[in-house]
Motif scaffolding. Structure first.
Motif, mmCIF file in Angstrom:
data_model
loop_
_atom_site.group_PDB
_atom_site.id
_atom_site.type_symbol
_atom_site.label_atom_id
_atom_site.label_comp_id
_atom_site.label_asym_id
_atom_site.label_seq_id
_atom_site.Cartn_x
_atom_site.Cartn_y
_atom_site.Cartn_z
ATOM 1 N N ARG A 1 0.839 -1.211 0.000
ATOM 2 C CA ARG A 1 0.000 0.000 0.000
ATOM 3 C C ARG A 1 0.869 1.253 0.000
ATOM 4 O O ARG A 1 0.597 2.212 -0.723
ATOM 5 C CB ARG A 1 -0.905 0.018 1.237
ATOM 6 N N ARG A 2 1.905 1.249 0.818
ATOM 7 C CA ARG A 2 2.764 2.432 0.889
ATOM 8 C C ARG A 2 3.468 2.683 -0.438
ATOM 9 O O ARG A 2 3.546 3.828 -0.899
ATOM 10 C CB ARG A 2 3.787 2.246 2.012
ATOM 11 N N LEU A 3 3.985 1.615 -1.045
ATOM 12 C CA LEU A 3 4.668 1.770 -2.329
ATOM 13 C C LEU A 3 3.697 2.258 -3.394
ATOM 14 O O LEU A 3 4.040 3.149 -4.198
ATOM 15 C CB LEU A 3 5.294 0.439 -2.752
ATOM 16 N N ALA A 4 2.483 1.707 -3.422
ATOM 17 C CA ALA A 4 1.503 2.115 -4.429
ATOM 18 C C ALA A 4 1.133 3.587 -4.264
ATOM 19 O O ALA A 4 1.011 4.326 -5.258
ATOM 20 C CB ALA A 4 0.259 1.238 -4.317
ATOM 21 N N HIS A 5 0.960 4.039 -3.045
ATOM 22 C CA HIS A 5 0.636 5.459 -2.829
ATOM 23 C C HIS A 5 1.811 6.347 -3.246
ATOM 24 O O HIS A 5 1.610 7.424 -3.811
ATOM 25 C CB HIS A 5 0.279 5.704 -1.362
ATOM 26 N N ARG A 6 3.017 5.900 -2.939
ATOM 27 C CA ARG A 6 4.180 6.710 -3.324
ATOM 28 C C ARG A 6 4.274 6.838 -4.842
ATOM 29 O O ARG A 6 4.528 7.936 -5.372
ATOM 30 C CB ARG A 6 5.463 6.088 -2.762
ATOM 31 N N ILE A 7 4.044 5.729 -5.551
ATOM 32 C CA ILE A 7 4.086 5.774 -7.008
ATOM 33 C C ILE A 7 2.946 6.643 -7.554
ATOM 34 O O ILE A 7 3.140 7.430 -8.494
ATOM 35 C CB ILE A 7 3.996 4.353 -7.587
ATOM 36 N N ALA A 8 1.763 6.515 -6.956
ATOM 37 C CA ALA A 8 0.618 7.319 -7.415
ATOM 38 C C ALA A 8 0.878 8.810 -7.217
ATOM 39 O O ALA A 8 0.511 9.639 -8.064
ATOM 40 C CB ALA A 8 -0.648 6.899 -6.672
ATOM 41 N N VAL A 9 1.536 9.156 -6.120
ATOM 42 C CA VAL A 9 1.873 10.562 -5.878
ATOM 43 C C VAL A 9 2.917 11.034 -6.885
ATOM 44 O O VAL A 9 2.810 12.139 -7.442
ATOM 45 C CB VAL A 9 2.375 10.740 -4.432
ATOM 46 N N GLU A 10 3.926 10.216 -7.130
ATOM 47 C CA GLU A 10 4.960 10.590 -8.093
ATOM 48 C C GLU A 10 4.381 10.795 -9.492
ATOM 49 O O GLU A 10 4.822 11.680 -10.232
ATOM 50 C CB GLU A 10 6.048 9.513 -8.138
ATOM 51 N N ARG A 11 3.390 10.007 -9.849
ATOM 52 C CA ARG A 11 2.817 10.078 -11.193
ATOM 53 C C ARG A 11 1.644 11.052 -11.293
ATOM 54 O O ARG A 11 1.027 11.176 -12.348
ATOM 55 C CB ARG A 11 2.354 8.674 -11.621
ATOM 56 N N ASP A 12 1.335 11.743 -10.199
ATOM 57 C CA ASP A 12 0.226 12.713 -10.182
ATOM 58 C C ASP A 12 -1.090 12.071 -10.614
ATOM 59 O O ASP A 12 -1.891 12.663 -11.351
ATOM 60 C CB ASP A 12 0.540 13.907 -11.096
ATOM 61 N N LEU A 13 -1.341 10.868 -10.125
ATOM 62 C CA LEU A 13 -2.569 10.171 -10.478
ATOM 63 C C LEU A 13 -3.739 10.539 -9.576
ATOM 64 O O LEU A 13 -4.886 10.218 -9.893
ATOM 65 C CB LEU A 13 -2.343 8.657 -10.423
ATOM 66 N N LEU A 14 -3.462 11.186 -8.451
ATOM 67 C CA LEU A 14 -4.505 11.516 -7.482
ATOM 68 C C LEU A 14 -4.650 13.025 -7.376
ATOM 69 O O LEU A 14 -3.651 13.753 -7.282
ATOM 70 C CB LEU A 14 -4.166 10.920 -6.109
ATOM 71 N N SER A 15 -5.879 13.497 -7.370
ATOM 72 C CA SER A 15 -6.141 14.929 -7.253
ATOM 73 C C SER A 15 -5.852 15.400 -5.835
ATOM 74 O O SER A 15 -5.831 14.594 -4.893
ATOM 75 C CB SER A 15 -7.604 15.217 -7.597
ATOM 76 N N PRO A 16 -5.635 16.701 -5.636
ATOM 77 C CA PRO A 16 -5.407 17.202 -4.267
ATOM 78 C C PRO A 16 -6.541 16.849 -3.320
ATOM 79 O O PRO A 16 -6.294 16.496 -2.159
ATOM 80 C CB PRO A 16 -5.280 18.716 -4.475
ATOM 81 N N ALA A 17 -7.783 16.916 -3.794
ATOM 82 C CA ALA A 17 -8.916 16.582 -2.930
ATOM 83 C C ALA A 17 -8.889 15.112 -2.535
ATOM 84 O O ALA A 17 -9.157 14.751 -1.377
ATOM 85 C CB ALA A 17 -10.230 16.930 -3.627
ATOM 86 N N ARG A 18 -8.568 14.235 -3.492
ATOM 87 C CA ARG A 18 -8.494 12.804 -3.185
ATOM 88 C C ARG A 18 -7.346 12.523 -2.217
ATOM 89 O O ARG A 18 -7.484 11.714 -1.275
ATOM 90 C CB ARG A 18 -8.293 12.032 -4.495
ATOM 91 N N LEU A 19 -6.230 13.170 -2.411
ATOM 92 C CA LEU A 19 -5.106 12.981 -1.497
ATOM 93 C C LEU A 19 -5.463 13.431 -0.089
ATOM 94 O O LEU A 19 -5.112 12.772 0.898
ATOM 95 C CB LEU A 19 -3.893 13.769 -2.001
#
Length: 409
Positions: free
Chosen positions: A169-187
């Protein structure tokens, strides 16, 4: 191979194939190696490798060969694993093999197989990769996985965000943040609701960074309303960037020391001194915020503010009384005779904080109290025998209070 050993290995393999424990594959590897080494498997697991003509082995035969103690057999069995995706976790185990030829071939095979995995299979293999990545020489497989996750479609990465494996889970979130896949509201929502503090911190920082100078209510509301003090602290700090520093005042009285500190910093950046606000809150009477006394002590002055805190030790609300005791301790303004009566307070919270505040006096005699007489030497005990030293009056009082609190608890 005896039928009992065969059944045991078959059962362990079946459990690893259908189970969710990423460590089961390393345990299976160790079990098969032990059986072969001590002659428990007859014939040898890799005999099918020399069959003429060559044939595709069964899943069990291939698993046994991949775990063979002989490195040559393990290396020879790896190409067959390309046609048996179910055993890809064993290929991951071989990526950390002690034999370099086995490691190199296993890593090449894993690199070739990762792009074709379905989301469910990718999640299963990724859990094993992260588990084996902790081993010596296991970092290479982790690097291959991380590189692949940076390229997979968003639909493949989304299931990993809710994986049961914490590290995944931690790795997936880190990759998602690096790739800008999540909006600020979702984050911000993830930071406010996720149970993992590492993910909370990561997403809270990413939400504020992604929002830039346009931090709006969709980001601030979840952060400021979170149950996590660290996430609320991030939201309070973001108020300054949003031009809403004045809204940090209510957080001066937050239950989290980190949030209170961030609120003071935010107000100071906007030119507001938080100390007068604390003093006004503590002098307000009945509507005194619970943690106002603690906040006052964190930035106040012992000479000027200790009298106010002493007056609040008689407040009708137990949490305010407890906060006043904490504040006196922080300001180093505790006076033993004056604070001892609070050991009989009706609130366990107040009693606990009083015990903590009086702890430095645990081995001191009360000023003006003569030392107690030593106990008489029992009959039959040698005169020169060591005699236990009498406990001070302070220590006896604190001991009685602790026992009383334990009985009430």
């Amino acid at each position: 191979m005896s039928s009992s050993v065969y059944e045991d290995v078959t059962e362990r393999l079946a459990q690893a194939l259908v189970g969710a424990d990423p460590g089961a594959w390393a345990e299976l590897d160790g079990q098969i190696r032990g059986l072969v080494r001590w002659g428990g498997l007859v014939p040898a697991p890799g005999e099918w490798l020399s069959a003429t003509p060559p044939r595709q082995p069964t899943v069990l035969e291939l698993a046994l060969a991949l775990c063979d103690p002989d490195g040559r057999a393990r290396e020879a069995a790896l190409p067959y694993a390309a046609h048996t995706p179910a055993l890809l976790p064993l290929v991951v185990v071989r990526c950390a093999d002690w034999a370099e030829p086995v490691r190199d071939r296993a890593r090449a095979l894993l690199c070739a197989q990762l792009p074709g995995l379905a989301p469910e299979a990718l999640a299963s293999v990724a859990s094993v990769v992260l588990r084996e990545g902790r081993r010596l020489r296991g970092e290479a497989a982790r690097e291959l996985l991380t590189a692949r996750l940076r390229e997979v479609p968003e639909a493949h990465l989304a299931p990993l965000l809710t994986s049961e494996e914490r590290e995944l889970r931690r790795l997936a979130h880190r990759i998602a943040v690096e790739r800008d896949l999540l909006s600020p509201a979702r984050l911000a929502t993830i930071a406010a609701t996720h149970l993992d503090v590492v993910v909370q911190d990561m997403c809270a920082s990413a939400a504020i960074t992604a929002a830039g100078d346009t931090v709006d209510e969709t980001v601030l509301a979840p952060l400021l309303g979170s149950r996590s003090g660290r996430v609320r602290a991030a939201g309070v700090t973001a108020l300054r960037r949003a031009g809403r520093a004045a809204e940090a005042e209510p957080f001066l009285y937050d239950r989290s020391a980190l949030v209170r500190a961030c609120a003071r910093w935010t107000l100071r950046q906007a030119g507001t001194d938080p100390l007068p606000l604390y003093r006004a809150a503590c002098a307000a009477g009945d509507p005194t915020p619970f943690f106002a006394p603690v906040g006052l002590a964190e930035c106040g002055d012992r000479v000027a503010d200790a009298p106010v805190l002493w007056s609040l030790t008689g407040h009708e609300l137990p949490r305010v009384r407890a906060g006043a005791v904490v504040g006196l301790r922080l300001l180093d303004a505790v006076r033993f005779p004056r604070l001892v009566p609070l050991l009989d307070d009706s609130s366990p919270r107040v009693v606990r904080e009083t015990l903590k505040a009086l702890a430095p006096w645990d081995d001191h005699l009360l000023a003006g109290t003569p030392p107690p007489a030593p106990p008489p030497v029992p009959v039959g005990v040698p005169v020169d025998a060591p005699v236990p030293q009498p406990r001070s009056w302070v220590r006896r009082v604190l001991g009685i209070a602790r026992r009383r609190g334990a009985d009430q608890g």
